[in-house]
Design an enzyme around this catalytic site. Structure first.
Site, short mmCIF file in Angstrom:
data_model
loop_
_atom_site.label_atom_id
_atom_site.label_comp_id
_atom_site.label_asym_id
_atom_site.label_seq_id
_atom_site.Cartn_x
_atom_site.Cartn_y
_atom_site.Cartn_z
N SER A 38 -5.71 -6.47 -7.56
CA SER A 38 -5.05 -6.40 -8.87
C SER A 38 -4.91 -7.82 -9.40
O SER A 38 -4.82 -8.77 -8.61
CB SER A 38 -3.65 -5.79 -8.74
OG SER A 38 -2.90 -6.00 -9.93
N TYR A 42 4.13 -5.04 -3.75
CA TYR A 42 2.84 -4.70 -4.36
C TYR A 42 2.02 -5.98 -4.58
O TYR A 42 0.83 -6.05 -4.23
CB TYR A 42 3.07 -3.98 -5.69
CG TYR A 42 1.79 -3.51 -6.37
CD1 TYR A 42 1.19 -2.31 -6.01
CD2 TYR A 42 1.20 -4.26 -7.39
CE1 TYR A 42 0.02 -1.88 -6.63
CE2 TYR A 42 0.03 -3.85 -8.01
CZ TYR A 42 -0.55 -2.65 -7.63
OH TYR A 42 -1.71 -2.22 -8.25
P1 NAD Z 1 -3.86 6.53 -9.41
O1 NAD Z 1 -2.45 6.75 -9.03
O2 NAD Z 1 -4.43 7.29 -10.56
O3 NAD Z 1 -4.81 6.75 -8.13
C1 NAD Z 1 -4.42 6.36 -6.83
C2 NAD Z 1 -4.94 7.41 -5.83
O4 NAD Z 1 -4.68 6.95 -4.49
C3 NAD Z 1 -4.23 8.78 -5.97
O5 NAD Z 1 -5.19 9.81 -6.06
C4 NAD Z 1 -3.40 8.89 -4.70
O6 NAD Z 1 -3.21 10.24 -4.25
C5 NAD Z 1 -4.25 8.08 -3.72
N1 NAD Z 1 -3.47 7.63 -2.56
C6 NAD Z 1 -2.20 7.13 -2.54
N2 NAD Z 1 -1.82 6.88 -1.28
C7 NAD Z 1 -2.87 7.22 -0.47
C8 NAD Z 1 -3.08 7.20 0.94
N3 NAD Z 1 -2.11 6.78 1.78
N4 NAD Z 1 -4.27 7.62 1.43
C9 NAD Z 1 -5.24 8.05 0.60
N5 NAD Z 1 -5.09 8.11 -0.76
C10 NAD Z 1 -3.92 7.70 -1.27
O7 NAD Z 1 -3.98 4.98 -9.69
P2 NAD Z 1 -5.17 3.99 -10.13
O8 NAD Z 1 -4.64 3.19 -11.24
O9 NAD Z 1 -6.46 4.68 -10.25
O10 NAD Z 1 -5.15 3.07 -8.82
C11 NAD Z 1 -6.28 2.80 -8.04
C12 NAD Z 1 -6.16 1.39 -7.49
O11 NAD Z 1 -6.12 0.47 -8.57
C13 NAD Z 1 -4.90 1.14 -6.67
O12 NAD Z 1 -5.22 0.37 -5.52
C14 NAD Z 1 -4.03 0.33 -7.62
O13 NAD Z 1 -3.10 -0.49 -6.94
C15 NAD Z 1 -5.08 -0.47 -8.35
N6 NAD Z 1 -4.68 -1.04 -9.64
C16 NAD Z 1 -4.18 -0.27 -10.62
C17 NAD Z 1 -3.78 -0.85 -11.81
C18 NAD Z 1 -3.18 -0.04 -12.92
O14 NAD Z 1 -2.63 -0.63 -13.87
N7 NAD Z 1 -3.23 1.27 -12.88
C19 NAD Z 1 -3.95 -2.24 -12.01
C20 NAD Z 1 -4.48 -3.00 -10.98
C21 NAD Z 1 -4.85 -2.41 -9.79
#
Ligand code: NAD
Length: 258
Positions: free
Chosen positions: A143, A157
């Site tokens: 991130s 985080y």
């Molecule tokens: P999201 O919540 O839509 O997807 C995350 C997925 O991870 C979900 O389907 C959840 O069930 C799964 N998950 C959670 N814990 C788990 C575990 N222990 N084992 C297996 N699966 C698990 O969120 P997203 O935004 O698509 O996030 C994806 C990645 O992007 C994450 O690593 C998040 O930290 C990162 N990210 C997101 C943002 C944002 O603004 N949304 C910004 C930077 C980075």
């Protein structure tokens, strides 16, 4: 097709970046192992891929558990014979995560277990499979906060994502000569469930948008395109690069494979 005859494992494939990447990679010819803890939504991802003519299986795995990560990689090899692309993408953002003074040890441990240890375990078993396959591409989702810090305090985080960036750089150097490329995505704020559950009013959204140079949230589909690029360009020169999210600077280091 950019991923023809490739096998790609994607964690967090039930939602957001992981789901969009599973759909896009399949469209580009990859056989998909969709991994998540949300089985109902994970199965939906697989159904959508199959309905569009692609090949995919769903595997339940909690990425914070070593045995689960070993199993998900085994599922890829058992079902499709190899693993070429590993997208360690699943992560959480805990609502109790705050500044260092008030964040409980339990929140720190849970966040580290999923966001950092989960990526380590994915790499641990994924790299072994790629060595058996003669190479591959690993993409870890970090991130922008891992590079810059978060204005809204979320100490666990932010530290977990900084750890993913360091882990990615280490692995990219160690495994470069095995034809295994390791890169990280550093998205800016995205319009996915992970963040939007916190920004549940227009006022909160506007407050966050002020800090995003492009004036909008990024989309999961845009991150999927970046992941596709890193997954698909075979035998290329890019390893340990940190890709930009909306409004973030890209830092790219290039390594030579002698
Ligand atoms: P999201 O919540 O839509 O997807 C995350 C997925 O991870 C979900 O389907 C959840 O069930 C799964 N998950 C959670 N814990 C788990 C575990 N222990 N084992 C297996 N699966 C698990 O969120 P997203 O935004 O698509 O996030 C994806 C990645 O992007 C994450 O690593 C998040 O930290 C990162 N990210 C997101 C943002 C944002 O603004 N949304 C910004 C930077 C980075």
């Amino acid at each position: 097709m950019r991923l023809e005859n490739k096998v790609a494992l994607i964690t967090g494939a039930s939602s957001g970046i992981g789901k969009e990447s599973a759909l896009l990679f399949a469209q580009e010819g990859a056989k998909i192992v969709a991994v998540d803890v949300n089985d109902a939504e994970g199965e939906k991802t697989v159904s959508e891929i199959k309905a569009a003519g692609g090949e995919a299986i769903y595997t339940h795995a909690d990425i914070s558990k070593a045995a689960n990560c070993e199993n998900m990689v085994k599922a890829a090899e058992d079902q499709f014979g190899k693993l070429n692309v590993m997208f360690n993408n699943a992560g959480i953002m805990d609502s109790r995560d705050d500044n260092a003074l008030v964040t409980e040890e339990e929140v720190w441990d849970l966040t580290m277990a999923i966001n950092l240890k989960g990526v380590f375990l994915g790499c641990k078993y994924g790299i072994a499979a790629m060595q058996r396959a003669g190479g591959g591409s690993i993409i870890n989702t970090a991130s922008f906060v891992g590079l810059m810090g978060a204005a809204t305090p979320q100490v666990a985080y932010t530290a977990s994502k900084g750890g993913v960036i360091a882990l990615t750089r280490e692995l990219s150097v160690v495994h470069a000569r095995e034809n295994i490329r390791v890169n990280a995505l550093c998205p800016g704020p995205l319009r996915t469930e992970l963040l939007m559950k916190f920004l549940d009013t227009e006022a909160k959204k506007q407050k966050r948008l002020v800090h995003i140079p492009m004036g909008r949230f990024g989309e999961a589909k845009e991150m999927a395109q970046a992941a596709l690029f890193l997954a698909s360009v075979s035998r290329n020169f890019i390893s340990s690069s940190v890709r930009k999210g909306p409004g973030q600077r890209a830092l790219t280091r290039m390594f030579s494979r002698a």
